[in-house]
Every structure is written in C-alpha cells, then in structure tokens.
Design an enzyme around this catalytic site. Structure first.
Site, short mmCIF file in Angstrom:
data_model
loop_
_atom_site.label_atom_id
_atom_site.label_comp_id
_atom_site.label_asym_id
_atom_site.label_seq_id
_atom_site.Cartn_x
_atom_site.Cartn_y
_atom_site.Cartn_z
N CYS A 1 60.72 -25.95 -50.55
CA CYS A 1 62.03 -25.08 -50.70
C CYS A 1 62.06 -24.17 -51.38
O CYS A 1 61.13 -24.80 -52.54
CB CYS A 1 62.82 -25.98 -50.28
N SER B 1 69.07 -33.85 -56.78
CA SER B 1 67.80 -32.88 -55.72
C SER B 1 68.20 -32.42 -57.87
O SER B 1 69.00 -31.27 -57.77
CB SER B 1 68.44 -32.31 -54.76
N CYS C 1 54.91 -31.21 -51.41
CA CYS C 1 56.88 -31.64 -52.09
C CYS C 1 57.26 -32.48 -53.01
O CYS C 1 56.36 -33.27 -53.03
CB CYS C 1 57.33 -31.98 -50.31
N ASP C 2 57.87 -33.56 -52.94
CA ASP C 2 58.32 -33.85 -53.95
C ASP C 2 58.12 -34.76 -54.39
O ASP C 2 57.28 -35.22 -55.82
CB ASP C 2 60.50 -34.29 -54.15
N LYS C 3 57.58 -36.35 -53.84
CA LYS C 3 56.65 -37.06 -54.45
C LYS C 3 55.57 -37.76 -54.23
O LYS C 3 54.65 -38.05 -55.27
CB LYS C 3 57.79 -38.15 -54.02
N ASP D 1 62.46 -34.76 -48.20
CA ASP D 1 63.63 -34.88 -49.75
C ASP D 1 64.75 -34.86 -48.55
O ASP D 1 65.67 -35.22 -48.62
CB ASP D 1 63.63 -34.84 -50.84
#
Length: 561
Positions: A191, A468, A119-121, A78
C-alpha cells in the site's frame, strides 16, 4: 558448497534420484542451489504479482550460473486482518515465516537464498531467517502500489479507513464511501503510503540487504522486473565470494538503518522489527539507542499518512539512496558497510541525487530537527513506548487529559462511533500487548475512526498494542511493561490524568504512588481462553521493548501478583 552434502558422491545416489524425479539434470545439479522464497498468494494485494518477480529472479540466477529452486512462505495482509481476531496472527506470523525458511534452507542444503516478500511481517520474518541462517542471501520485494486519485488528489489505503469514520460521522455519503473503496488501492503492490511494508522494504535497502531501488520502484514498473533479474544475478556473486548476512547486517548497518528510519518518518513497527532482526545476529538495539539516534537525525520526509506524498514520489526523487546521501553528507551514515551489491553502500550513495527537494527535504531545511519516531518513558511506560512524532500535530505534542479506559480495541471503536469521547481525552486501550492480545494487534480502526471524524487532533490514544504505519495523530504504542504482566497501564482508571510530552519523551500517570500500590494489590491477571498456536506464542513472547521476540519462559516471567 552447502549443497554438496545432498548431491555429491555415491552415497547421495538416492538424493540425486529424487532431484531427477523433478526434472533436474546433471548440469543443474552441478551448480549452486539457490532457494527462491516466494511469498506469492491470492490473498494479499502486495503479493498477488510475486510469481512474476520470482520468475525474473530465477532467470537472473540461471543467467549467472545457479540452479533456482522455489518454495513458498505465508503472508498475512494486515489491512484485511485489521479490526478483528485475524490481527492477532499478524505479528506472530513473523516467527512462523522465519522458522519455516530456516527449516527449508537447512533441510535441503541451499547455497544461497533470494527472499521475495512485500508486506508487513513477511519482510522482517525473512530477514530474521537470513540473519539466523547466515548463508548468502538477498531480498527483492514486490514493490509499492501506486497511489489512487479522488477529486484529483492522491490517496492510499489510510484514506479508505478514515472514510469509514467520516461516513459514520455523517461527513460523507454512500457514494463517497464507495469511491474510496474503488480508488484508494488501484494496483498490486504494498500500500502506497509510508506504512510498515514500505518502511521495511526501504530499510532492507538501507541496511544493505536489498539492491538500490528495492524499497521504492513501483510494483507495476518494468524496472521492478529488471531489478528482480539483477537480484538473481547478484546472489551468485554473494555465493561465490561467501558474503553472508552477518557480514552485511553489522552494528553500524543497523545504525544506518535506524538513521534512515528517523529521517523518513517510518512506521513505529520498524522498531519492533529492526530489534528482532538485530537479535538474530546477536546485536542489542535498546530503545535508548533509538531515542539517541532520533535526537540527532532530522525528519526529511513526510509521506502519507503524515503528508501529501507517496512512495512513488520518493522513487522519483531519487529513492533511499538519495535520502542516504543527504544524511551521509552530514556525517550520519557509515559508507563502508558492505551491501548485497558486494561493494560498500557508499558506492551506491555516490551515484544518487536528490531530485525532489519537496519530497526529500535538504538536511539544513528539515520538517523537524528530530527524527520521525520518538521514544517516551514514564510511570506508564517504565520500559518505554513509541510514537510516530512526524504524524502528530504540533498542538498534540504536549498535552494532559483524563483517561478513558478500554479493555480491548473493539470497545474503544464502539465508544468513538457513539461519540462517547470528549476533546482532550486520552483513550487507553490495554490487554492488547504481545502477551495480552496475544499478538499485539495494530490499532488502525480506532485511529482512522478518529481521523475520519476529524478528532485526531483532539484526542490522544495510548496502548500496549501497536499502531499501523497508516496511523496519524497522537497515538502512543508499544507501552512496556504491558498490562497482561502487571504493567502500570493495567492500573489506570477512568478520569485519571495522563501527561504526554512527546518532545520531552514523557508519558506519566498523574496518580500518587500510594494509590497505585493500593490498586496493584487488587489487580489480578486476566484469564485467557486462547488456544492453538497463539497459546504457545503467548507463553514464549517477550516484551515490545525487545522486539516481541520469542524467548525462553524462564527469561520472560509473568508478573502476576
């Protein structure tokens, strides 16, 4: 075993020959087939080390008597996709990940799955697949990045984005900008702040799909490799005992996860993802339920960007199990939910201790008596909207200001850098929702620009897109119905007054209904020139209040006049 249909009996001689073409022995073929879904890539810092995690998982599987078979999953970073067309693909990639895992698992008759995301998705996409398939599954993430250091202070990715705003405002120079570039992301891993990736990895643990430590053990610690081996061993216990995701991800497990979500001040994206995962097991998580849980759950953590602590600090304070214990001691957690340990999650809570009372505040001394995420309703958001309340300064919790309307994210960013917004303004970014974007882009560029220029305490921002987890300030997203289908956000004009009261859960456009009706008569749905996969996504995606899941078009009508 599921895998018997591809390896047992004379009729499966051709199938066995294909396995033997890859070097599998009769001994290996006689053991359970465990799919290891590895999201490794050389594009995503959270995934660059996942081959090491996957190898440790495979070691654990073999040690426990299984046969691991690795296959890949895609993943969007992202941060790299932020602020351009690439962000349109981030949320839709969640669906591609779930669909591809379903395809591989059923086509090859796996007996169990070990999911290796970070990570995100990727995390929610994998959990959606597990829920859909309902074969024994466990998640082991790659772990969080360590925070960086600038002038002796811990920093993470959000600081780099905010540095761009400070640079454009003349607050910092080229050397300081380069220092942020070189020091905010010092290791591999997701992150370091309580951004979406770490939020979801922590919630995977809280919901019971990850072993204790899944969300907080740093990526570069050897303990992460040991946990991966343990996950490989644990999947065999789940297979032997036929403990499946729907045995774990029950209604009460989602209540536990939402309670932890509110207590740790997680990313607002978690609401999209938990709703979508729950949908896969046939459980509805309406925004009204989210708000109810938020009202009764105190905010016990303020991790970056809301505070000075990072995920490594949460790890050293006892992690998610320590947070669960604070909540359990006050009756907010159901300890009887089974987890991937094969035991009730209460067994893991019993062993936990909160060793960092500044990182995980005691229940009776919280940062606030309500949860980190708030749900707002009103004539702008008739179906709801969300805001990370824990990241909003007290003087922006209740405000009223004139609208400054932008038809896309880029126009708003240009206006911010041109100093065209005034203190007290409410920036409105529309046509960035699930359909309107399409893809519901994150808005870290404008929010970090405001923060870097020191304006995040003076200007509010509302959107039918999303934010975010690295965002801070009065930033309200997921506005539903979105502009593209005729939601009232499409009818806002410059200088209209907008009322925001986060504690009261209110988001209103202070314009008489007769004027809104007049504007609606003139409104037309914008033409879209989207092509490829996003065109199909735009036709099928539902509203943010339902998790932006893909639904049949008959269930998701276009509200154009």
């Amino acid at each position: 075993m599921n895998s018997d249909i591809v390896k047992k009996g004379p009729a499966r001689t051709p199938h066995r020959s294909l396995f033997k073409a890859m070097g599998y022995t009769d001994y290996e073929l006689n053991h359970p087939f465990i799919g290891v879904v590895n999201a490794y890539s050389e594009v995503v810092p959270g995934h660059i080390h996942l081959n090491n995690i996957a190898q440790a998982v495979k070691t654990g599987i073999v040690q426990a008597g299984g046969t691991p078979m690795e296959f890949p999953a895609i993943g969007v970073c992202d941060g790299i996709a932020m602020g351009h067309t690439g962000m349109k693909y981030s949320l839709p990639s969640r669906e591609l990940i779930a669909d591809s895992i379903e395809t591989m698992a059923l086509a090859h008759a796996f007996d169990g799955l070990v999911l290796v995301p970070n990570c995100d998705k990727i995390v929610p996409g994998m959990l959606m697949a597990a829920a859909r398939l309902n074969i024994p599954s466990i998640m082991i993430s790659g772990g969080p990045m360590l925070s960086g250091k600038i002038d002796g202070k811990p920093v993470s990715l959000s600081n780099a984005f905010e540095a761009v705003g400070a640079y454009n405002a003349g607050i910092i120079d080229d050397c300081a900008l380069k220092e942020n570039e070189n020091n905010t992301c010092p290791t591999c891993g997701s992150c370091a702040g309580m951004y979406t990736a770490n939020s979801m990895n922590c919630l995977a643990e809280a919901i019971g799909m990850g072993l204790p430590g899944n969300g907080t053990i740093p990526a570069v610690y050897s303990e992460r490799i040991r946990l991966a081996k343990q996950a490989g061993q644990a999947i065999m216990g789940l297979v032997i005992n036929n403990i499946c995701p729907r045995d774990i991800m029950t209604y009460d497990a989602f209540i536990n996860a939402l309670t932890v979500d509110m207590a740790m001040g997680a990313s607002t994206n978690t609401i999209l993802h938990l709703t979508a995962i729950a949908h896969e097991v046939g459980i509805a998580l309406p925004l009204s339920l989210v708000e109810e849980i938020s009202r009764r759950t105190p905010n016990l953590c303020k991790l970056a960007p809301s505070g000075i602590y990072h995920i490594e600090d949460l790890y050293h304070a006892g992690g998610i199990m320590a947070l669960l214990k604070e909540l359990y001691n006050k009756g907010l957690i159901n300890p009887n939910q089974i987890s991937v340990t094969g035991q009730p999650i209460g067994n893991s809570i019993d062993c936990a201790n909160n060793t960092g009372r500044n990182v995980i505040k005691p229940f009776d001394d919280p940062y606030s008596h309500e949860g980190g995420i708030a749900v707002l309703y009103g004539n702008i958001a008739e179906h709801g909207s969300v805001v990370k309340r824990s990241a909003v300064s007290k003087d922006r919790l209740k405000t009223e200001g004139p609208a400054r309307v932008f038809e896309c994210e880029e126009d708003c960013v240009k206006a911010i850098y041109a100093n065209m917004l005034n203190k007290g303004d409410v920036a409105v970014i529309r046509y960035e929702g699930p359909k309107g974007g399409p893809g519901m882009r994150e808005m870290l560029s404008p929010t970090s620009a405001l923060a870097g220029m020191g304006l995040d305490g003076d200007i509010s921002l509302i959107t039918d897109g999303r934010f975010s987890g690295a965002t801070r300030g009065a930033c309200i997203g997921h506005i539903s119905p979105e502009a593209y289908i005729g939601g009232n956000i499409a009818l806002i004009e410059n200088n209209d007054l907008i009322e925001i009261d986060i504690n009261a859960g209110v988001l209103n456009l202070l314009v008489p209904n007769e004027i809104l009706n007049e504007r609606r008569g003139k409104w037309r749905q914008p033409e879209s020139d989207i092509s490829g996969w996003l065109k199909r996504y735009q036709k099928l995606v539902g509203g943010a209040e339902r998790g932006a899941i893909l639904v049949a078009t008959s269930e998701n009508p276009i509200c154009a006049s």
